[in-house]
Design a protein around this motif. Structure first.
Motif, PDB file in Angstrom:
ATOM      1  N   ARG A 254     -28.231  -0.241  12.936  1.00 45.21           N
ATOM      2  CA  ARG A 254     -26.675  -0.143  12.369  1.00 45.21           C
ATOM      3  C   ARG A 254     -26.853  -0.694  11.201  1.00 45.21           C
ATOM      4  O   ARG A 254     -27.310  -2.137  10.976  1.00 45.21           O
ATOM      5  CB  ARG A 254     -26.246  -1.327  13.097  1.00 45.21           C
ATOM      6  CG  ARG A 254     -25.459  -0.443  14.240  1.00 45.21           C
ATOM      7  CD  ARG A 254     -24.617  -1.686  15.262  1.00 45.21           C
ATOM      8  NE  ARG A 254     -23.439  -1.649  14.925  1.00 45.21           N
ATOM      9  CZ  ARG A 254     -21.939  -1.674  14.156  1.00 45.21           C
ATOM     10  NH1 ARG A 254     -21.390  -0.218  15.747  1.00 45.21           N
ATOM     11  NH2 ARG A 254     -21.206  -1.854  13.749  1.00 45.21           N
TER      12      ARG A 254
ATOM     13  N   GLN B  38     -25.017  -2.294   3.175  1.00 45.53           N
ATOM     14  CA  GLN B  38     -26.180  -1.168   2.915  1.00 45.53           C
ATOM     15  C   GLN B  38     -25.163  -0.068   4.110  1.00 45.53           C
ATOM     16  O   GLN B  38     -24.665   1.014   2.436  1.00 45.53           O
ATOM     17  CB  GLN B  38     -26.732  -1.085   4.318  1.00 45.53           C
ATOM     18  CG  GLN B  38     -27.689  -1.983   4.037  1.00 45.53           C
ATOM     19  CD  GLN B  38     -29.214  -2.034   5.560  1.00 45.53           C
ATOM     20  OE1 GLN B  38     -28.617  -2.856   6.772  1.00 45.53           O
ATOM     21  NE2 GLN B  38     -30.236  -1.902   5.129  1.00 45.53           N
TER      22      GLN B  38
ATOM     23  N   GLY C 182     -37.194  -6.237   1.148  1.00 48.57           N
ATOM     24  CA  GLY C 182     -36.416  -6.606   2.740  1.00 48.57           C
ATOM     25  C   GLY C 182     -34.940  -6.791   2.614  1.00 48.57           C
ATOM     26  O   GLY C 182     -34.636  -6.691   3.819  1.00 48.57           O
TER      27      GLY C 182
ATOM     28  N   GLY D  34     -33.277  -4.087   2.761  1.00 46.79           N
ATOM     29  CA  GLY D  34     -32.723  -2.856   3.321  1.00 46.79           C
ATOM     30  C   GLY D  34     -32.358  -1.794   2.453  1.00 46.79           C
ATOM     31  O   GLY D  34     -31.816  -0.446   3.027  1.00 46.79           O
ATOM     32  N   LYS D  35     -33.119  -1.759   1.125  1.00 45.74           N
ATOM     33  CA  LYS D  35     -33.125  -0.314   0.649  1.00 45.74           C
ATOM     34  C   LYS D  35     -33.746   1.007   1.447  1.00 45.74           C
ATOM     35  O   LYS D  35     -32.949   2.304   1.352  1.00 45.74           O
ATOM     36  CB  LYS D  35     -33.533  -0.205  -0.849  1.00 45.74           C
ATOM     37  CG  LYS D  35     -33.138  -2.200  -1.716  1.00 45.74           C
ATOM     38  CD  LYS D  35     -33.673  -1.580  -3.141  1.00 45.74           C
ATOM     39  CE  LYS D  35     -34.711  -1.584  -2.781  1.00 45.74           C
ATOM     40  NZ  LYS D  35     -35.310  -3.135  -2.526  1.00 45.74           N
ATOM     41  N   THR D  36     -33.794   0.443   1.447  1.00 42.19           N
ATOM     42  CA  THR D  36     -35.429   2.180   2.117  1.00 42.19           C
ATOM     43  C   THR D  36     -34.636   2.326   3.536  1.00 42.19           C
ATOM     44  O   THR D  36     -34.035   3.805   3.197  1.00 42.19           O
ATOM     45  CB  THR D  36     -37.057   1.321   2.672  1.00 42.19           C
ATOM     46  OG1 THR D  36     -37.194   0.704   2.004  1.00 42.19           O
ATOM     47  CG2 THR D  36     -37.571   3.028   3.316  1.00 42.19           C
ATOM     48  N   GLU D  37     -33.896   1.546   4.469  1.00 45.27           N
ATOM     49  CA  GLU D  37     -32.693   2.136   5.130  1.00 45.27           C
ATOM     50  C   GLU D  37     -31.806   2.349   4.901  1.00 45.27           C
ATOM     51  O   GLU D  37     -31.086   3.660   5.335  1.00 45.27           O
ATOM     52  CB  GLU D  37     -32.443   0.621   5.862  1.00 45.27           C
ATOM     53  CG  GLU D  37     -33.158   0.578   7.962  1.00 45.27           C
ATOM     54  CD  GLU D  37     -33.672   2.140   8.742  1.00 45.27           C
ATOM     55  OE1 GLU D  37     -32.354   2.407   7.856  1.00 45.27           O
ATOM     56  OE2 GLU D  37     -34.333   2.057   8.800  1.00 45.27           O
TER      57      GLU D  37
ATOM     58  N   ARG E 219     -43.172   6.322   7.829  1.00 44.26           N
ATOM     59  CA  ARG E 219     -41.432   5.762   8.367  1.00 44.26           C
ATOM     60  C   ARG E 219     -40.423   6.741   8.111  1.00 44.26           C
ATOM     61  O   ARG E 219     -39.941   6.813   9.243  1.00 44.26           O
ATOM     62  CB  ARG E 219     -41.133   4.616   7.543  1.00 44.26           C
ATOM     63  CG  ARG E 219     -40.211   4.115   7.391  1.00 44.26           C
ATOM     64  CD  ARG E 219     -39.816   2.852   7.080  1.00 44.26           C
ATOM     65  NE  ARG E 219     -38.683   2.543   6.747  1.00 44.26           N
ATOM     66  CZ  ARG E 219     -38.434   0.939   6.567  1.00 44.26           C
ATOM     67  NH1 ARG E 219     -39.421   0.216   5.101  1.00 44.26           N
ATOM     68  NH2 ARG E 219     -37.550   0.799   6.449  1.00 44.26           N
TER      69      ARG E 219
END
Ligand code: ADP
Ligand code: ZN
Ligand code: ZN
Length: 661
Positions: free
Chosen positions: A127, A132, A155, A157-160, A192
């Motif tokens: 979530r 984000q 960390g 959460g950019k990749t998310e 990933r």
């Protein structure tokens, strides 16, 4: 008969005319084989015409139309044309470069069975945090071209955010292109991405992919079978008919700029491409390039901020250790040694960051002043004790370690300064029972060794890690709680105006390795300038303050992004030849620049590394606050330079938006 204009891999800024007989319909974007010189060359049809500058009896026939090859799409050709124009590079060479190796030679890879991911169920989507979610919403809502800067620490959460945006796109039947700086980062990212999108077809494009696979990936992308293309800078040339989104992770990274041949910036080319295809592009970074940040501040790019870490509660504590009044022990202060000892007692890991590989940067004779220097470069030979060699880090030449001074015969010659090998040795003396691991380009000189080193760290089998910037990027080490930084001060006062920017981003990145899980992280920077604003901003985790100060300095000094630059470089056996050529180029430039007063032309000067592999190198800087003016000037100027008479063994090139000085 029609006449076709063919792009060939030759260093001339023109197309070549050939006759094509009636049997074959001429098509733009078609691969052909044509006679050239005494042999055959593979080329691409870029134009069709009725008349040629050449007398028709002189025109040769196309030998073969490779109609089993897919037609290269118009937007891909336009991309190549843009690069040729923008970077002042021959179009035929650009096309050749943009094609994968097999296709360049007129070969098709063998068809292989569709290899889908074997994973059945997708990894769970977390979530999103409110910031984000806001970022994802903004990206998805973009109607057509828009450049986003996703600014958030490691960390955060950019990749998310990328994955959620890509997810939305895939559902809309589009393709996504994602670029990362390093080959070493692609496998974990591939995993990933594959885990998240088990039914998507993911292809990778980087120089580590074998030729046949790279060509297949190109065809998969071109024919719309690939959903996601992951890769390094060269992936920006993958044809993508259903392109819906471009992501550039670690957009500030220097490796996006190619430093030879076609000197392109994959980030800038990607932005052109997003505009051309009318799709959004996301640039992600913890420490954006100052150019990018400037555009975000001015509103040209849209800034999306992630202000906290997604999982770990806290940021590492960053502080300096003042070494001015201390005698260091093997390059380390008592405070740093104590901090390492504490980690050993707690069974946590320490990383000591020193961005200089080898044992010592130079071997010197205190009696006569001799130093180990490269006979081919204006550089020192670096002492490598592990394999007992002296080695030039610029041209690669090697020599054995002399027993005595080659000039005066003195037996007592010393290593001077400190590299990772020496630091590793000192750490071994201080902590004889600790397991110490060195990670640099010497210890990780193959992907296999690199993976083995990472595995060792992950398994907790290393207590102290000595590493260069190789370790700074994209790796999670849950037990790492201390990062010690040594030898960073030199970059504070380097002649290169981009050195502070690079140092800040490197230290922020390497500091971000610590304390990513539940354990709190600490970063200790050894310095003789503990109050330097760069270190202060780091301690406060304040990129924006650092960037604002840097941008102010750049504005006052008239540096990019407040001006646009191009460099004409020359190299020859003698410096006088290189300088004379640049002088000549400058005098023809002055004639042209008279009509364009906004162009600033500087004096030719030797490059900082003035000799490389026996070539004497010089450069001439051209600047303008107006990019279109600079572009027009460069096009006219390079045309004139091409017809100058130059010594046969002189080489030159133009570097637009240079990163190296
Ligand atoms: P970045 O790319 O900025 O370094 P990541 O996207 O890799 O950050 O996120 C860091 C870690 O936090 C990863 O392990 C990721 O799975 C996790 N993470 C990211 N966003 C969330 C979230 N909203 N909820 C839970 N975990 C998250
Ligand atoms: Zn000597
Ligand atoms: Zn050398």
């Amino acid at each position: 008969m029609s006449i076709v204009q063919v792009a060939l891999d030759v260093p001339l800024p023109r197309l070549f005319d050939y006759l094509l007989d009636i049997g074959a319909a001429p098509e733009i974007g078609r691969c052909v084989s044509v006679p050239f010189g005494s042999g055959q060359k593979i080329g691409l049809i870029l134009g069709i015409t009725r008349s040629s500058d050449q007398p028709s009896e002189k025109l040769k026939q196309v030998s073969q139309v490779l109609d089993n090859f897919p037609l290269l799409p118009k937007d891909w050709l336009a991309l190549c044309e843009f690069c040729a124009r923008y970077y002042q590079h021959p179009l035929g060479e650009v096309v050749h470069f943009a094609l994968p190796p097999l296709l360049r030679r007129g070969k098709l890879p063998r068809a292989v069975k569709d290899k889908r991911t074997t994973i059945e169920t997708a990894s769970p989507k977390p979530r999103l945090l409110p910031e984000q979610q806001a970022a994802v919403d903004a990206i998805i809502a973009a109607r057509g071209f828009e450049t986003f800067l996703l600014h958030g620490i490691t960390g955060s959460g950019k990749t998310e955010v990328y994955l959620h945006a890509i997810d939305a796109l895939l559902q809309a039947g589009k393709q996504a292109l994602m670029l990362v700086p390093e080959i070493a980062l692609t496998p974990q990212l591939e995993q990933r991405v594959a885990a998240r999108f088990p039914s998507a077809r993911i292809v990778s494009a980087h120089s580590g992919v074998a030729n046949a696979a790279r060509s297949r990936a190109f065809l998969d992308a071109l024919e719309g079978r690939a959903d996601i293309v992951l890769g390094t800078r060269l992936a920006v040339f993958m044809p993508l008919p259903r392109l819906g989104l471009i992501v550039i992770d670690e957009e500030h990274d220097g490796s996006f700029k190619q430093q030879e041949g076609l000197r392109y910036s994959a980030r800038d080319v990607a932005i052109f491409r997003a505009k051309q295809m009318n799709v959004p592009i996301v640039l992600g970074s913890a420490t954006p390039a100052l150019e990018t940040f400037h555009h975000a501040r001015s509103g040209r790019y849209r800034l999306l901020e992630l202000s906290q870490r997604a999982v770990a509660e806290s940021l590492p504590t960053v502080s300096t250790i003042d070494t001015r009044r201390e005698k260091l022990q093997g390059g380390m202060s008592q405070a740093l040694l104590n901090a390492i000892r504490t980690r050993l007692e707690r069974h946590e890991q320490s990383l000591i960051f020193l961005n200089r590989r080898g044992y010592a940067p130079v071997l010197a004779c205190p009696a006569c002043g001799w130093i180990s220097h490269c006979r081919r470069c204006a550089a020192n030979l670096v002492l490598h004790l592990v394999d007992k060699r002296l080695r030039c880090h610029h041209c690669g030449i090697e020599a054995g370690i002399p027993h005595h001074c080659p000039d005066c015969g003195n037996l007592d010659i010393h290593p001077f300064g400190r590299g990772t090998q020496r630091l590793e040795q000192s750490l071994g003396e201080h902590f004889p029972t600790a397991r110490i691991l060195r990670v640099d380009r010497d210890s990780a000189d193959s992907p296999k060794k690199w993976r083995a080193l990472l595995d060792t760290i992950h398994a907790g089998d290393a207590e102290i890690i000595v590493g260069t910037q190789m370790l700074a990027k994209g790796h999670d080490f849950p037990k790492l709680t201390l990062v010690g930084v040594v030898g960073a001060d030199t970059a504070l006062f380097a002649a290169d105006f981009r050195a502070p920017e690079r140092l800040f981003s490197q230290l922020m990145q390497v500091g971000g390795r610590s304390g990513r899980a539940e354990l709190h992280g600490q970063v200790l920077i050894q310095t003789e300038y503990p109050d330097h604003p760069l270190y202060r901003a780091l301690a406060d985790h304040d990129y924006a303050r650092f960037a604002a100060a840097q941008l102010k300095e750049r504005e006052q000094a008239g540096f990019p992004p407040f001006t646009h630059q191009a460099m004409l470089r020359a190299d020859a056996p003698a410096m006088a030849q290189s300088i004379a050529f640049l002088e000549q180029a400058r005098s023809v430039a002055n004639e042209k620049a008279n009509t364009a007063p906004a162009i600033n032309i500087y004096d030719p000067v030797p490059m900082r590394l003035s000799r490389l592999a026996n070539r004497e190198r010089a450069q001439l800087l051209v600047e303008s606050p107006n990019r279109p003016l600079l572009q027009n000037f460069l096009a006219a100027w390079t045309r004139t330079i091409r017809v100058l008479k130059t010594p046969r063994d002189l080489r030159w090139h133009v570097d637009v938006d240079p990163m190296e000085f």
